[in-house]
Design a protein around this motif. Structure first.
Motif, PDB file in Angstrom:
ATOM      1  N   HIS A  72      41.288  36.880  43.257  1.00 14.96           N
ATOM      2  CA  HIS A  72      40.941  37.557  42.009  1.00 14.96           C
ATOM      3  C   HIS A  72      39.718  36.903  41.380  1.00 14.96           C
ATOM      4  O   HIS A  72      38.790  37.575  40.936  1.00 14.96           O
ATOM      5  CB  HIS A  72      42.129  37.522  41.049  1.00 14.96           C
ATOM      6  N   ARG A  73      39.726  35.585  41.340  1.00 12.22           N
ATOM      7  CA  ARG A  73      38.598  34.864  40.744  1.00 12.22           C
ATOM      8  C   ARG A  73      37.299  35.155  41.499  1.00 12.22           C
ATOM      9  O   ARG A  73      36.270  35.433  40.884  1.00 12.22           O
ATOM     10  CB  ARG A  73      38.895  33.364  40.754  1.00 12.22           C
ATOM     11  N   MET A  76      36.281  38.802  40.877  1.00 13.47           N
ATOM     12  CA  MET A  76      35.906  39.020  39.482  1.00 13.47           C
ATOM     13  C   MET A  76      34.554  38.379  39.159  1.00 13.47           C
ATOM     14  O   MET A  76      33.768  38.950  38.403  1.00 13.47           O
ATOM     15  CB  MET A  76      36.996  38.482  38.555  1.00 13.47           C
ATOM     16  N   ILE A  77      34.276  37.230  39.745  1.00 17.64           N
ATOM     17  CA  ILE A  77      32.974  36.598  39.517  1.00 17.64           C
ATOM     18  C   ILE A  77      31.855  37.527  39.996  1.00 17.64           C
ATOM     19  O   ILE A  77      30.817  37.661  39.345  1.00 17.64           O
ATOM     20  CB  ILE A  77      32.902  35.223  40.219  1.00 17.64           C
ATOM     21  N   ASN A  79      31.975  40.776  40.143  1.00 13.76           N
ATOM     22  CA  ASN A  79      31.984  42.088  39.491  1.00 13.76           C
ATOM     23  C   ASN A  79      32.222  42.027  37.991  1.00 13.76           C
ATOM     24  O   ASN A  79      32.562  43.039  37.385  1.00 13.76           O
ATOM     25  CB  ASN A  79      33.092  42.953  40.124  1.00 13.76           C
ATOM     26  N   HIS A  80      32.058  40.867  37.378  1.00 17.45           N
ATOM     27  CA  HIS A  80      32.359  40.748  35.953  1.00 17.45           C
ATOM     28  C   HIS A  80      31.358  41.552  35.118  1.00 17.45           C
ATOM     29  O   HIS A  80      30.158  41.548  35.395  1.00 17.45           O
ATOM     30  CB  HIS A  80      32.329  39.275  35.523  1.00 17.45           C
ATOM     31  N   ASP A  82      30.115  40.940  32.232  1.00 21.23           N
ATOM     32  CA  ASP A  82      29.087  40.095  31.617  1.00 21.23           C
ATOM     33  C   ASP A  82      27.966  39.745  32.593  1.00 21.23           C
ATOM     34  O   ASP A  82      26.891  39.333  32.173  1.00 21.23           O
ATOM     35  CB  ASP A  82      29.713  38.798  31.085  1.00 21.23           C
ATOM     36  N   ASP A  87      32.864  47.819  33.867  1.00 22.30           N
ATOM     37  CA  ASP A  87      34.123  47.617  33.144  1.00 22.30           C
ATOM     38  C   ASP A  87      35.282  48.248  33.919  1.00 22.30           C
ATOM     39  O   ASP A  87      36.383  47.689  33.976  1.00 22.30           O
ATOM     40  CB  ASP A  87      34.061  48.263  31.753  1.00 22.30           C
ATOM     41  N   ALA A  90      36.172  46.045  36.913  1.00 23.57           N
ATOM     42  CA  ALA A  90      36.848  44.834  36.434  1.00 23.57           C
ATOM     43  C   ALA A  90      38.292  45.137  36.041  1.00 23.57           C
ATOM     44  O   ALA A  90      39.201  44.345  36.316  1.00 23.57           O
ATOM     45  CB  ALA A  90      36.082  44.242  35.254  1.00 23.57           C
ATOM     46  N   THR A  91      38.519  46.283  35.424  1.00 23.07           N
ATOM     47  CA  THR A  91      39.870  46.683  35.058  1.00 23.07           C
ATOM     48  C   THR A  91      40.725  46.889  36.303  1.00 23.07           C
ATOM     49  O   THR A  91      41.895  46.478  36.350  1.00 23.07           O
ATOM     50  CB  THR A  91      39.832  47.977  34.231  1.00 23.07           C
ATOM     51  N   ASN A  94      41.654  43.503  37.745  1.00 22.13           N
ATOM     52  CA  ASN A  94      42.738  42.898  36.968  1.00 22.13           C
ATOM     53  C   ASN A  94      44.066  43.603  37.232  1.00 22.13           C
ATOM     54  O   ASN A  94      45.115  42.966  37.312  1.00 22.13           O
ATOM     55  CB  ASN A  94      42.404  42.934  35.476  1.00 22.13           C
TER      56      ASN A  94
END
Length: 110
Positions: A72-73, A76-77, A79-80, A82, A87, A90-91, A94
């Motif tokens: 996940h980390r 997510m890094i 595709n974050h 920020d 979005d 990212a959803t 998660n």
């Protein structure tokens, strides 16, 4: 006495051919394009399944908690939001983590 030079010559020729083959295969390997890892490229199902969650994170459906969290980390890094990611994606990432950790996660806002 005469066979010694013949054996030496054959050995040198075999060594030269083996070296040439090794050099040619190394050059072909170096020029080959890098292997790309196959990521999940399909659309999303209306309600996320464990199979889809595992495909999104790149782990097995039965992966241990630490492997799910590490995957996940990593995803997510990359595709974050920020960092310029989506979005929605990212959803979904998660939601995949929650699904694999048995925390539900089926109610996506998108």
């Amino acid at each position: 006495q005469m066979t010694t030079p013949i054996i030496a010559g054959a050995s040198v020729a075999a060594l030269a051919l083996t070296g040439r083959a090794a050099i040619l295969s190394f050059e072909a390997w170096r020029k080959a394009p890098p292997r790309m890892r196959k990521f999940y490229d399909g659309g999303f199902e209306p309600e996320m399944t464990k199979r889809e969650a595992a495909l999104i994170l790149g782990v097995r459906e039965s992966a241990a908690k630490d492997k799910v969290l590490a995957a996940h980390r990593k995803v997510m890094i990359a595709n974050h939001p920020d960092a310029g990611g989506s979005d929605y994606i990212a959803t979904k990432i998660n939601e995949a983590k929650a699904k694999l950790l048995n925390k539900g996660g089926s109610g996506a806002p998108f």
